[in-house]
Design a protein around this motif. Structure first.
Motif, short mmCIF file in Angstrom:
data_model
loop_
_atom_site.label_atom_id
_atom_site.label_comp_id
_atom_site.label_asym_id
_atom_site.label_seq_id
_atom_site.Cartn_x
_atom_site.Cartn_y
_atom_site.Cartn_z
N ARG A 15 4.45 -8.23 3.63
CA ARG A 15 5.77 -8.53 3.05
C ARG A 15 5.84 -9.99 2.60
O ARG A 15 6.34 -10.30 1.51
CB ARG A 15 6.85 -8.23 4.08
N ARG A 66 0.57 -4.08 -4.10
CA ARG A 66 0.82 -4.11 -2.65
C ARG A 66 0.19 -2.89 -1.98
O ARG A 66 -0.31 -2.96 -0.85
CB ARG A 66 2.34 -4.14 -2.40
N THR A 109 -2.45 -3.66 1.11
CA THR A 109 -2.14 -3.33 2.50
C THR A 109 -3.37 -2.97 3.34
O THR A 109 -3.51 -3.47 4.46
CB THR A 109 -1.09 -2.20 2.57
N ARG A 147 4.28 -3.29 -6.99
CA ARG A 147 4.24 -2.34 -5.89
C ARG A 147 2.86 -1.70 -5.75
O ARG A 147 2.36 -1.50 -4.65
CB ARG A 147 5.29 -1.25 -6.10
N GLU A 195 2.34 -5.75 8.82
CA GLU A 195 3.49 -5.41 7.98
C GLU A 195 4.20 -6.67 7.49
O GLU A 195 4.54 -6.80 6.31
CB GLU A 195 4.46 -4.52 8.76
N GLU A 220 8.88 3.29 -1.54
CA GLU A 220 8.61 2.20 -0.60
C GLU A 220 7.69 2.66 0.53
O GLU A 220 6.77 1.94 0.94
CB GLU A 220 9.93 1.67 -0.03
N THR A 241 3.94 0.96 0.92
CA THR A 241 3.59 0.26 2.15
C THR A 241 2.60 1.04 3.01
O THR A 241 2.22 0.59 4.09
CB THR A 241 4.85 -0.02 2.99
#
Length: 238
Positions: free
Chosen positions: A141, A171, A175, A168, A137, A30, A34
């Motif tokens: 999400r 993402r 980001t 994932r 952030e 994670e 991120t």
């Protein structure tokens, strides 16, 4: 010198129950997905173990698993480093994502209901608020939740399983461009929601293809800008 360990404040809770090695793996994954742990960051077992409150063994096992999956690079005599994705890797994954997401949007529109469309509208409103507050952030999400909801509305378990495999990593690539995409991304989400609510399958699929292509192109533009030599204060390029 490359930064090591976890950035300040980025200490995830290790959810229970489950084997410790799996919980450490999920926590580190994670943080990487991120970009709390940036590509290229040196991952020192002892520092990670100390910050996570575990021994080095589950950290070592998690890093080995992350290496197998392409999230971490284990370099002989140097240690573990967060993988730095190539443009080709990003392009391949984001192209596959476009195919999966477009079909999900079409299926969601084929069997849309008011409740599903209402949830998408609520997510759009929350995403727009996050962008207005410059909360990257939260925007990332909420973007993930929006796309996950469309996948849920599609009602195809096989498609959902395939999408989960790339979610994932998608993402991870999204980001860095989330702030750049900003309002435009959520305006595209609004159009998608309207097409799904109207049960316009072809328009929903076309809008999703266009939407994910915008993200793919934005990622490549960002990656190239990051790799380009920057002018020094004296005007010379470094």
């Amino acid at each position: 010198m490359l930064p090591t360990g976890l950035p300040q404040g980025a200490v995830p809770r290790l959810e229970r129950p489950g084997p410790l090695r799996d919980r450490v793996y999920e926590a580190l994954l994670e943080l990487i997905a991120t970009r709390a742990l940036q590509p290229g960051r040196h991952l020192v077992e002892s520092e990670l173990a100390g910050r996570l409150g575990v021994s080095r063994q589950p950290v070592r096992e998690a890093l080995q698993r992350l290496n197998t999956e392409g999230w971490v690079d284990l370099r002989p005599a140097q240690g573990a480093f967060v993988h730095e994705p190539t443009e080709q890797e990003a392009d391949q994954l984001l192209t596959v994502r476009t195919l999966l997401e477009a079909e999900a949007a079409r299926l969601a529109a084929a069997d849309a209901d008011r409740d599903g469309a209402a949830v998408l509208e609520e997510l759009c409103a929350e995403g727009e608020q996050a962008v207005a507050a410059d909360d990257v952030e939260a925007a990332v999400r909420l973007n993930a939740r929006f796309h996950a909801k469309i996948m849920e509305l599609a009602g195809n378990a096989v498609l959902a399983d395939l999408a989960a495999q790339v979610d994932r990593r998608a993402r991870w690539y999204y980001t860095p461009v989330a702030r750049q995409r900003g309002r435009q991304s959520w305006a595209e989400h609004r159009e998608l929601t309207a097409a799904i609510a109207a049960r316009d399958e072809q328009r929903a699929a076309a809008l999703m293809r266009e939407h994910t292509e915008h993200t793919r192109r934005s990622y490549h533009a960002h990656a190239r800008a990051q790799s380009s030599p920057r002018p020094a204060p004296d005007g010379k390029r470094r």
